[in-house]
Design an enzyme around this catalytic site. Sequence first.
Site, PDB file in Angstrom:
ATOM      1  N   ASP A  29      28.382  37.413  45.514  1.00 19.68           N
ATOM      2  CA  ASP A  29      27.021  37.944  45.394  1.00 19.68           C
ATOM      3  C   ASP A  29      26.704  38.585  44.039  1.00 19.68           C
ATOM      4  OD1 ASP A  29      27.407  37.400  48.037  1.00 19.68           O
ATOM      5  OD2 ASP A  29      26.975  39.414  48.756  1.00 19.68           O
ATOM      6  N   TRP A  53      38.295  35.348  47.889  1.00 26.67           N
ATOM      7  CA  TRP A  53      37.687  36.633  48.215  1.00 26.67           C
ATOM      8  C   TRP A  53      38.773  37.685  48.460  1.00 26.67           C
ATOM      9  CZ3 TRP A  53      37.564  40.448  51.805  1.00 26.67           C
ATOM     10  CH2 TRP A  53      36.456  41.305  51.810  1.00 26.67           C
ATOM     11  N   SER A  86      28.316  44.898  47.748  1.00 23.54           N
ATOM     12  CA  SER A  86      27.081  44.606  47.008  1.00 23.54           C
ATOM     13  C   SER A  86      26.137  45.786  46.902  1.00 23.54           C
ATOM     14  CB  SER A  86      26.354  43.434  47.666  1.00 23.54           C
ATOM     15  OG  SER A  86      27.118  42.257  47.569  1.00 23.54           O
ATOM     16  N   GLU A 211      22.248  39.787  55.335  1.00 22.92           N
ATOM     17  CA  GLU A 211      22.851  40.450  54.181  1.00 22.92           C
ATOM     18  C   GLU A 211      21.874  40.473  53.005  1.00 22.92           C
ATOM     19  OE1 GLU A 211      27.597  40.149  54.297  1.00 22.92           O
ATOM     20  OE2 GLU A 211      26.654  38.234  53.798  1.00 22.92           O
ATOM     21  N   TRP A 294      29.221  30.160  52.189  1.00 18.89           N
ATOM     22  CA  TRP A 294      30.395  30.712  52.855  1.00 18.89           C
ATOM     23  C   TRP A 294      31.111  29.687  53.733  1.00 18.89           C
ATOM     24  CZ3 TRP A 294      32.881  34.394  50.928  1.00 18.89           C
ATOM     25  CH2 TRP A 294      32.246  35.489  50.329  1.00 18.89           C
TER      26      TRP A 294
END
Length: 469
Positions: A29, A53, A86, A211, A294
Amino acid sequence: MNTTSPPAALTDVHRPRFHLTAEDTWMNDPNGLIRHNGMWHAFFQNNPHGSTWGNMSWGHAVSEDLANWSNLPVALPFSETELIFSGSIVHDAENTSGLGTPGADGPLVAFYTSAFTQSHPTTPGIQAQSIAFSQDGGATWTFYADNPVLTRDSENFRDPKVFFHRESGRWIMVTVEALDHSVHFHASDDLLAWEPASVFTHPGLDGGIWECPDLLRVPSPDGGEDSWVLVISTNPGGPAGGSGTYSLIGHFDGRRFTTEAPPQPLDLGPDCYAAVSFSGVQGDPVLLGWMNNWAYAEQTPTAPWRSSMTLPRTLHLERAADGTLQVIQHLVIPEEIRTLDLEVQASSAVLAELDAEEPFRLRGELPTASAHRLVLRFGDGGRDRDLVLAIDSEGHVSLDRSSAHEEPFAPEHTHSQPYASARAEGAVAFDLVVDRSCVDLELDGGRALISQQIFPGARTVTVLTEPAA
């Protein structure tokens, strides 16, 4: 500084020249986007120790033109007890927070989600909103001593986007309760103490989680009162499968967002998630999205870097024939990219031969009278890899990457959501940018955008047209 667009001979075959990438690690992000003192700053979710990640921190890059980016050291590093999720950055020009030096230009204040690990001594597993501040224009950062500044004792309360609402004279924070499908608004006078303002939900957005919310002030197309656009990312539930981003046009009074409009995809492709806007921009918002999904992000065939950002896009509103407002977006395309204007017909023809290692831009119109395809055929005599921009007999346009890869990739996410123009123009305009592995497509004067990754691994590309099979 390390540039993300070095000479072609020094890069691998997939790394784009004008799409922001991390130098040699994982990216997701975009965070803390801000234009400040003439520079564009892009912070982003980053694993400083790997290409998947984890170890979430804020990477940092800067640009003078939104096209040529230079990577800087990690801005907000993770710790054993806290991951840095984020968030956003504002310039506290009046030093309302008191975090700046008296008499100096106010500080930059970064809002991020503290994702406390199981090693945290008091709130393991909790997500809360925290701040860091910079008094040197974003080069170095200090974590606030009294973090977090806002908590709900929740495990999924995240992604703060902060802006100043001039009518109420207060700062507004927009966050999500990700699993509850709800956007929470809070207000503050000083960026430190926050009070609840309202909660927004919408039955038309039912992705697995919500999100990265953003609330954009957008000028009216006819000189009237400004409108507001709420941007929300969902995972899954995206328009092309997997994760994606949506917009809702409505009103904001300083406390509550209201809308009567249905959610619309911000991007019809599979590779635009967590798109948010730059603060410090006057007029039309400028957004940047994560160019991945994702559903397959950790399988993208690049190393040691993984993922890029989309090209930036500006967001506008126009009045539709029925009087309602609709979102228009325009790609911010680097001036250095070679541009070809094409005459597209529904017959078989070769239109151009290009170097696939150099970014290029194709512009033209797809006639709607009959079904046909614009094909970008990557390869040099071996197995062809085709990226297909197709229009069917009903005027629906889609981008098909199913055969555009050197090796099989994301076989369940091959097509964009089809786009059909509501206007009887006889043709659909297209503006297509290919920057190695990154494809950005603007359709019908910005009424639709499509973002896709491709991995052809080829040095040449032939552009041709052919009737639909």
